[in-house]
Design an enzyme around this catalytic site. Structure first.
Site, PDB file in Angstrom:
ATOM      1  N   ASP A 118      -4.361 -59.428  31.337  1.00 22.15           N
ATOM      2  CA  ASP A 118      -5.780 -59.078  31.475  1.00 22.15           C
ATOM      3  C   ASP A 118      -6.044 -57.989  32.513  1.00 22.15           C
ATOM      4  O   ASP A 118      -7.174 -57.871  33.016  1.00 22.15           O
ATOM      5  CB  ASP A 118      -6.586 -60.337  31.826  1.00 22.15           C
ATOM      6  CG  ASP A 118      -6.659 -61.317  30.663  1.00 22.15           C
ATOM      7  OD1 ASP A 118      -6.747 -60.853  29.514  1.00 22.15           O
ATOM      8  OD2 ASP A 118      -6.624 -62.528  30.909  1.00 22.15           O
ATOM      9  N   ASP A 173      -7.468 -60.110  22.165  1.00 24.83           N
ATOM     10  CA  ASP A 173      -8.074 -59.677  23.435  1.00 24.83           C
ATOM     11  C   ASP A 173      -7.249 -58.583  24.127  1.00 24.83           C
ATOM     12  O   ASP A 173      -7.787 -57.801  24.906  1.00 24.83           O
ATOM     13  CB  ASP A 173      -8.180 -60.810  24.457  1.00 24.83           C
ATOM     14  CG  ASP A 173      -8.475 -62.176  23.895  1.00 24.83           C
ATOM     15  OD1 ASP A 173      -8.305 -62.382  22.688  1.00 24.83           O
ATOM     16  OD2 ASP A 173      -8.858 -63.046  24.683  1.00 24.83           O
TER      17      ASP A 173
HETATM   18  N1  GLY Z   1      -9.963 -64.400  27.843  1.00 27.57           N
HETATM   19  C1  GLY Z   1     -10.772 -63.554  27.105  1.00 27.57           C
HETATM   20  C2  GLY Z   1     -11.920 -64.234  26.467  1.00 27.57           C
HETATM   21  O1  GLY Z   1     -12.196 -65.397  26.751  1.00 27.57           O
HETATM   22  O2  GLY Z   1     -12.572 -63.592  25.692  1.00 27.57           O
END
Ligand code: GLY
Length: 395
Positions: A118, A173
């Site tokens: 992330d 994601d």
């Molecule tokens: N971890 C990314 C989301 O919850 O969208």
């Protein structure tokens, strides 16, 4: 490329209604873009003043939760800072810039965090905005290091960036975290980095995007052979369904990847993902998952905010002739979110900006609440819709 059915529907919208914005439901009013930005700035200012240095992820009963995120390793720490940069640029108030720089420094160590996929989520809204606005040399270094750390997640055989779940896993994601690798490739003049980012995009396109433009949340691969094994989900309804926020990440992420590379297949994927969203979301705000059979599935307003911002970028990338219908739909979504049905402006004591978002339904986190990225992408979309800020950039 042909315009998809969903966009022909969007084009058929009454332009006068679109210009006014969607009508609010009973008992609700709709704020203007400027009023919405002012409201958001007030909420963020209060959070920063009352709880300095805190980086909450979601609310509970409208109040920010300050415990560690029990689901993901602190992935949302850049969004609050990102809003501060928007307010700093729009208002010219030095207080916002001071706060933004302070909060950036707080998340700087994440540039070398090997434990998460992330890194783009954390560094793009914070250090990316710092660099984009000012050209700051240190911000550029932070982005390069963050991009290199992210690129180190490449699974060489499968050609994807793995998640913190397992070396055999990737998420839709992750498309939001390849932009920082493209940036690093450009700033450090390192084509190998760009190649890694591109491989991930193409693996995602091949295995996580279906023919109808919908997406899976998670793909599992055999780490020895690189073979795709199966679909899975964490926050969606089931493995073969479509989680709305994942779809929104795909729209935004493939648009960003196209902006960095100019590759037509990435633009085509962004459009297919966008067209799926439009076709399946006539009123702009989706359920948490389109295949959720619940009689009144919960809304996921953060997916709508991400999509509005993503479609404004996509519309700009496509230009007037091909992009206007995406822009039109995005502005309609935004008008919906500016209604006090979603905007917390009339919800006394509510600490977030955007209501009716969901973080993690299965784990019982942030359900029908505010989430920090929902607020952030709403502010980004409002900023894009408001147009250029008056006054000179400090760059
Ligand atoms: N971890 C990314 C989301 O919850 O969208």
């Amino acid at each position: 490329m042909t315009d998809a059915i969903g966009l022909q529907d969007a084009a058929a919208h009454d332009p006068a209604r679109a210009a006014r914005g969607a009508t609010s439901g009973p008992g609700h009013r709709t704020l203007t873009v400027e009023e919405s930005l002012d409201f958001a700035a007030g909420q963020v200012r209060r959070l920063v003043t009352d709880s300095p240095g805190k980086l909450p992820t979601y609310t509970s009963g409208g109040k920010w939760v300050f415990d560690d995120d029990p689901w993901a390793p602190n992935w949302s720490g850049g969004f609050l800072t990102g809003m501060m940069w928007v307010f700093a640029r729009r208002t010219g108030d030095p207080w916002w810039r001071e706060q933004a720089e302070r909060y950036c420094r707080q998340v700087e160590p994440r540039k070398s965090d090997p434990g998460t996929h992330d890194i783009g989520f954390v560094l793009e809204p914070s250090w990316g905005r710092w660099f984009d606005w000012t050209g700051d040399a240190h911000a550029r270094e932070v982005l390069v290091e963050g991009g290199r750390t992210m690129a180190a997640r490449l699974q060489e055989v499968g050609g994807y960036l793995s998640t913190w779940v397992d070396p055999g896993s990737t998420f839709i994601d992750v498309m939001m975290n390849v932009g920082i690798i493209f940036r690093a490739a450009k700033y450090a003049d390192d084509p190998e980095l760009a190649e890694i980012a591109l491989r991930h995009c193409r693996t995602t396109r091949r295995h996580l995007v279906r023919g109808d433009g919908s997406t899976l949340h998670e793909g599992w691969f055999d780490t020895d052979s690189g073979e795709f094994l199966r679909a899975a989900t964490h926050q969606g309804h089931r493995a073969d369904s479509t989680w709305a926020r994942g779809q929104a990440w795909a729209i935004y992420g493939f648009t960003t990847a196209y902006a960095h590379t100019g590759h037509a297949d990435l633009l085509d994927t962004a459009r297919r993902a966008a067209d799926y969203y439009v076709r399946n979301t006539p009123d702009g705000v989706p359920p948490n998952d389109w295949l959720d059979p619940g009689r009144a599935p919960r809304r996921e307003a953060s997916a709508a905010a991400i999509t509005a911002a993503g479609l404004l970028h996509l519309g700009a990338a496509l230009g007037e002739q091909h992009g206007w219908a995406y822009r039109r739909y995005a502005l309609d979504v935004l008008a919906r979110l500016r209604s006090t049905e979603y905007l917390a402006a009339d919800s006394a004591g509510w600490e977030g900006v955007l209501r009716h978002a969901t973080y993690h339904e299965r784990n019982g986190l942030g359900i029908d609440e505010s989430v920090m990225w929902g607020d952030y992408y709403l502010v980004e979309a409002l900023d894009l819709a408001a147009g250029p800020t008056p006054g000179p950039s400090p760059r």
